[in-house]
Design a protein around this motif. Structure first.
Motif, PDB file in Angstrom:
ATOM      1  N   SER A  57       0.748  -0.771  -0.130  1.00 28.91           N
ATOM      2  CA  SER A  57       0.114   0.291   0.466  1.00 28.91           C
ATOM      3  C   SER A  57       1.341   1.228   0.182  1.00 28.91           C
ATOM      4  O   SER A  57       0.362   2.204   0.267  1.00 28.91           O
ATOM      5  CB  SER A  57      -0.824   0.405   1.566  1.00 28.91           C
ATOM      6  OG  SER A  57      -0.627   0.142   2.253  1.00 28.91           O
ATOM      7  N   THR A  58       2.201   1.201   0.027  1.00 22.76           N
ATOM      8  CA  THR A  58       2.938   2.864   0.258  1.00 22.76           C
ATOM      9  C   THR A  58       3.990   2.135  -1.290  1.00 22.76           C
ATOM     10  O   THR A  58       4.652  -0.071  -1.132  1.00 22.76           O
ATOM     11  CB  THR A  58       3.175   2.690   1.096  1.00 22.76           C
ATOM     12  OG1 THR A  58       4.124   3.367   1.106  1.00 22.76           O
ATOM     13  CG2 THR A  58       4.744   1.525   1.810  1.00 22.76           C
ATOM     14  N   GLU A  59       4.433   2.843  -1.646  1.00 23.46           N
ATOM     15  CA  GLU A  59       6.196   3.353  -2.415  1.00 23.46           C
ATOM     16  C   GLU A  59       7.115   2.793  -1.385  1.00 23.46           C
ATOM     17  O   GLU A  59       7.462   2.417  -0.214  1.00 23.46           O
ATOM     18  CB  GLU A  59       6.158   4.460  -3.007  1.00 23.46           C
ATOM     19  CG  GLU A  59       4.982   5.163  -4.272  1.00 23.46           C
ATOM     20  CD  GLU A  59       4.777   3.675  -5.180  1.00 23.46           C
ATOM     21  OE1 GLU A  59       5.987   3.255  -5.650  1.00 23.46           O
ATOM     22  OE2 GLU A  59       3.680   4.065  -5.892  1.00 23.46           O
ATOM     23  N   LEU A  60       7.857   2.094  -2.995  1.00 24.98           N
ATOM     24  CA  LEU A  60       9.161   1.601  -1.835  1.00 24.98           C
ATOM     25  C   LEU A  60      10.139   2.351  -1.325  1.00 24.98           C
ATOM     26  O   LEU A  60      10.479   2.735  -0.732  1.00 24.98           O
ATOM     27  CB  LEU A  60       9.574   0.085  -2.621  1.00 24.98           C
ATOM     28  CG  LEU A  60       9.360  -0.376  -2.958  1.00 24.98           C
ATOM     29  CD1 LEU A  60      10.282  -1.561  -3.724  1.00 24.98           C
ATOM     30  CD2 LEU A  60      10.110  -1.667  -2.085  1.00 24.98           C
ATOM     31  N   PRO A 160       7.219  -8.582  -5.618  1.00 25.87           N
ATOM     32  CA  PRO A 160       5.806  -8.475  -5.627  1.00 25.87           C
ATOM     33  C   PRO A 160       4.777  -7.385  -5.292  1.00 25.87           C
ATOM     34  O   PRO A 160       5.842  -7.331  -3.863  1.00 25.87           O
ATOM     35  CB  PRO A 160       5.113 -10.210  -5.683  1.00 25.87           C
ATOM     36  CG  PRO A 160       6.535 -10.907  -5.733  1.00 25.87           C
ATOM     37  CD  PRO A 160       7.495  -9.752  -5.692  1.00 25.87           C
ATOM     38  N   GLU A 161       3.368  -6.984  -5.781  1.00 26.25           N
ATOM     39  CA  GLU A 161       3.428  -5.630  -4.964  1.00 26.25           C
ATOM     40  C   GLU A 161       1.651  -6.387  -4.234  1.00 26.25           C
ATOM     41  O   GLU A 161       1.067  -5.954  -3.855  1.00 26.25           O
ATOM     42  CB  GLU A 161       2.711  -4.642  -5.597  1.00 26.25           C
ATOM     43  CG  GLU A 161       3.541  -4.259  -7.007  1.00 26.25           C
ATOM     44  CD  GLU A 161       3.575  -2.525  -6.852  1.00 26.25           C
ATOM     45  OE1 GLU A 161       2.023  -2.567  -6.928  1.00 26.25           O
ATOM     46  OE2 GLU A 161       4.248  -2.034  -8.156  1.00 26.25           O
ATOM     47  N   ASP A 162       1.828  -8.278  -4.503  1.00 30.22           N
ATOM     48  CA  ASP A 162       0.209  -8.842  -4.298  1.00 30.22           C
ATOM     49  C   ASP A 162       0.218  -9.670  -2.804  1.00 30.22           C
ATOM     50  O   ASP A 162      -0.119 -10.308  -2.292  1.00 30.22           O
ATOM     51  CB  ASP A 162       0.151  -9.796  -5.315  1.00 30.22           C
ATOM     52  CG  ASP A 162       0.913 -10.972  -5.211  1.00 30.22           C
ATOM     53  OD1 ASP A 162       2.546 -10.798  -4.631  1.00 30.22           O
ATOM     54  OD2 ASP A 162       1.220 -11.576  -6.185  1.00 30.22           O
ATOM     55  N   VAL A 190       8.974  -9.064   1.794  1.00 29.94           N
ATOM     56  CA  VAL A 190       8.175  -9.291   1.081  1.00 29.94           C
ATOM     57  C   VAL A 190       7.299  -8.054   0.973  1.00 29.94           C
ATOM     58  O   VAL A 190       7.470  -6.876   2.462  1.00 29.94           O
ATOM     59  CB  VAL A 190       6.725  -9.985   2.218  1.00 29.94           C
ATOM     60  CG1 VAL A 190       5.542 -10.054   2.376  1.00 29.94           C
ATOM     61  CG2 VAL A 190       7.674 -11.252   1.673  1.00 29.94           C
ATOM     62  N   ARG A 191       6.730  -7.399   0.281  1.00 28.44           N
ATOM     63  CA  ARG A 191       5.487  -5.829   0.809  1.00 28.44           C
ATOM     64  C   ARG A 191       4.456  -6.097   1.294  1.00 28.44           C
ATOM     65  O   ARG A 191       3.506  -7.047   0.150  1.00 28.44           O
ATOM     66  CB  ARG A 191       5.911  -5.217  -0.735  1.00 28.44           C
ATOM     67  CG  ARG A 191       7.104  -4.905  -1.681  1.00 28.44           C
ATOM     68  CD  ARG A 191       6.645  -3.952  -2.414  1.00 28.44           C
ATOM     69  NE  ARG A 191       6.291  -2.721  -2.461  1.00 28.44           N
ATOM     70  CZ  ARG A 191       6.008  -2.398  -3.305  1.00 28.44           C
ATOM     71  NH1 ARG A 191       6.620  -1.788  -4.562  1.00 28.44           N
ATOM     72  NH2 ARG A 191       5.656  -1.199  -3.425  1.00 28.44           N
ATOM     73  N   ASP A 192       4.640  -6.393   2.336  1.00 29.90           N
ATOM     74  CA  ASP A 192       3.063  -6.624   3.458  1.00 29.90           C
ATOM     75  C   ASP A 192       2.047  -5.346   3.723  1.00 29.90           C
ATOM     76  O   ASP A 192       3.033  -4.574   4.970  1.00 29.90           O
ATOM     77  CB  ASP A 192       3.469  -7.127   4.526  1.00 29.90           C
ATOM     78  CG  ASP A 192       1.912  -7.934   5.190  1.00 29.90           C
ATOM     79  OD1 ASP A 192       0.939  -7.365   4.723  1.00 29.90           O
ATOM     80  OD2 ASP A 192       2.751  -8.034   6.021  1.00 29.90           O
ATOM     81  N   ASP A 193       1.734  -4.526   3.020  1.00 25.30           N
ATOM     82  CA  ASP A 193       0.870  -3.382   3.164  1.00 25.30           C
ATOM     83  C   ASP A 193       1.309  -2.315   3.286  1.00 25.30           C
ATOM     84  O   ASP A 193       2.304  -1.793   2.428  1.00 25.30           O
ATOM     85  CB  ASP A 193      -0.347  -3.210   4.360  1.00 25.30           C
ATOM     86  CG  ASP A 193      -1.265  -2.310   4.967  1.00 25.30           C
ATOM     87  OD1 ASP A 193      -1.787  -2.012   3.776  1.00 25.30           O
ATOM     88  OD2 ASP A 193      -1.707  -2.411   5.794  1.00 25.30           O
ATOM     89  N   ASP A 194       1.466  -1.371   4.155  1.00 25.27           N
ATOM     90  CA  ASP A 194       2.962  -0.658   4.892  1.00 25.27           C
ATOM     91  C   ASP A 194       3.846  -1.064   5.364  1.00 25.27           C
ATOM     92  O   ASP A 194       4.601  -0.303   5.412  1.00 25.27           O
ATOM     93  CB  ASP A 194       2.362   1.042   5.404  1.00 25.27           C
ATOM     94  CG  ASP A 194       1.831  -0.114   7.003  1.00 25.27           C
ATOM     95  OD1 ASP A 194       2.003  -1.055   6.973  1.00 25.27           O
ATOM     96  OD2 ASP A 194       1.384   1.199   7.353  1.00 25.27           O
ATOM     97  N   GLN A 195       4.116  -2.154   5.379  1.00 25.13           N
ATOM     98  CA  GLN A 195       5.526  -2.486   5.454  1.00 25.13           C
ATOM     99  C   GLN A 195       6.531  -3.434   4.933  1.00 25.13           C
ATOM    100  O   GLN A 195       5.991  -3.647   3.660  1.00 25.13           O
ATOM    101  CB  GLN A 195       4.931  -3.729   7.180  1.00 25.13           C
ATOM    102  CG  GLN A 195       4.619  -2.529   8.027  1.00 25.13           C
ATOM    103  CD  GLN A 195       4.929  -3.349   9.406  1.00 25.13           C
ATOM    104  OE1 GLN A 195       5.102  -5.061   9.441  1.00 25.13           O
ATOM    105  NE2 GLN A 195       4.471  -2.953  10.555  1.00 25.13           N
ATOM    106  N   LEU A 196       7.505  -3.317   4.834  1.00 25.34           N
ATOM    107  CA  LEU A 196       8.648  -4.221   4.019  1.00 25.34           C
ATOM    108  C   LEU A 196       9.172  -5.594   4.834  1.00 25.34           C
ATOM    109  O   LEU A 196       9.348  -4.557   5.802  1.00 25.34           O
ATOM    110  CB  LEU A 196       9.413  -3.564   3.288  1.00 25.34           C
ATOM    111  CG  LEU A 196      10.680  -3.845   2.722  1.00 25.34           C
ATOM    112  CD1 LEU A 196      10.213  -5.279   1.595  1.00 25.34           C
ATOM    113  CD2 LEU A 196      12.404  -2.983   2.203  1.00 25.34           C
TER     114      LEU A 196
END
Length: 237
Positions: A57-60, A160-162, A190-196
């Motif tokens: 839910s956020t950019e890297l 992945p963004e999913d 893992v990109r998890d919601d607003d966390q990495l």
């Protein structure tokens, strides 16, 4: 005069032998129990669990800070080594949740990152063993922290963004007991919601960091083991 077949046996000798037998039998019964208390499996830092992760839910790009995270993906760092016994080999792990650090991501590339671990709070499932690990293995009175610093950029653009996991190549300098060595390994991200979320288990040789096996009666710690890492990052601001 020579002793006959019915010469009386000294009662003191009988008592001494009896006491020795009792002590030996007690040791046979107690040592395995005590050893079991000292050498349970411990608490292992597991890899990132993607069973409940959410789409990004956020950019890297931006400044990121290590946070506590949420179960089962809380921030934690620990170790896993084999204990070698004469007739057995078992795995022992320890973990601490006292971890701080930050990372900088520019153009979807992690360009800088630093992690610091509080070694004085590493714990397993045995208080006595924890005390030995801290004081004798890691000598936390003298070396209370360990650290890891990224030395090569890490490409994150393919993640992945999913909410599913991807792999990243991580290279950096690991410092334990003021001894620094480069490590490089494949990590899970893992990109998890607003966390990495990032996790890995690179193999390290404890001797390179001056972590010497304590003197034990029947066990020896393997030279090589895992450095278990699971980090949750949240973007600043």
């Amino acid at each position: 005069m020579s002793a006959g077949p019915f010469t009386k046996i000294n009662p003191k000798i009988v008592i001494t032998v009896f006491v020795v037998l009792i002590v030996l039998l007690t040791l046979v019964a107690v040592v395995p129990v005590v050893w079991g208390l000292l050498t349970g499996p411990g608490v292992r830092t597991e890899p990132v669990d993607t069973s409940k992760t959410q789409p990004a839910s956020t950019e890297l790009d931006g400044e990121w800070t290590i946070v506590d995270g949420e179960r089962p993906n809380t921030t934690a760092v620990g170790f896993t080594f084999e204990e070698l016994l004469p007739s057995d080999a078992r795995v022992t792990s320890g973990t601490t949740f006292d971890v701080v650090g930050e990372a900088t991501i520019e153009q979807e590339t992690l360009t800088a990152g630093h992690v610091e671990v509080d070694m004085t709070t590493i714990g397993s499932d045995r208080d006595v063993r924890d005390e030995n690990v801290r004081r004798k293995l890691f000598e936390t009175d003298q070396y209370p922290t360990s650290s890891f610093k990224i030395t090569e950029p890490i490409d994150l653009s393919h993640l992945p963004e999913d909410g599913s996991a991807g792999e990243i190549e991580v290279t950096g300098d690991l410092t334990i007991k003021d001894q620094t060595h480069e490590i490089s390994d494949t990590f899970k991200a893992v990109r998890d919601d607003d966390q990495l979320l990032i996790s890995g288990a690179p193999i390290i040789n404890r001797n390179e960091f001056g972590v010497e096996s304590p003197e034990m009666i029947a066990a020896e710690i393997a030279d090589e083991g895992e450095l278990n890492i699971r980090l949750a990052f949240a973007k600043e601001g």
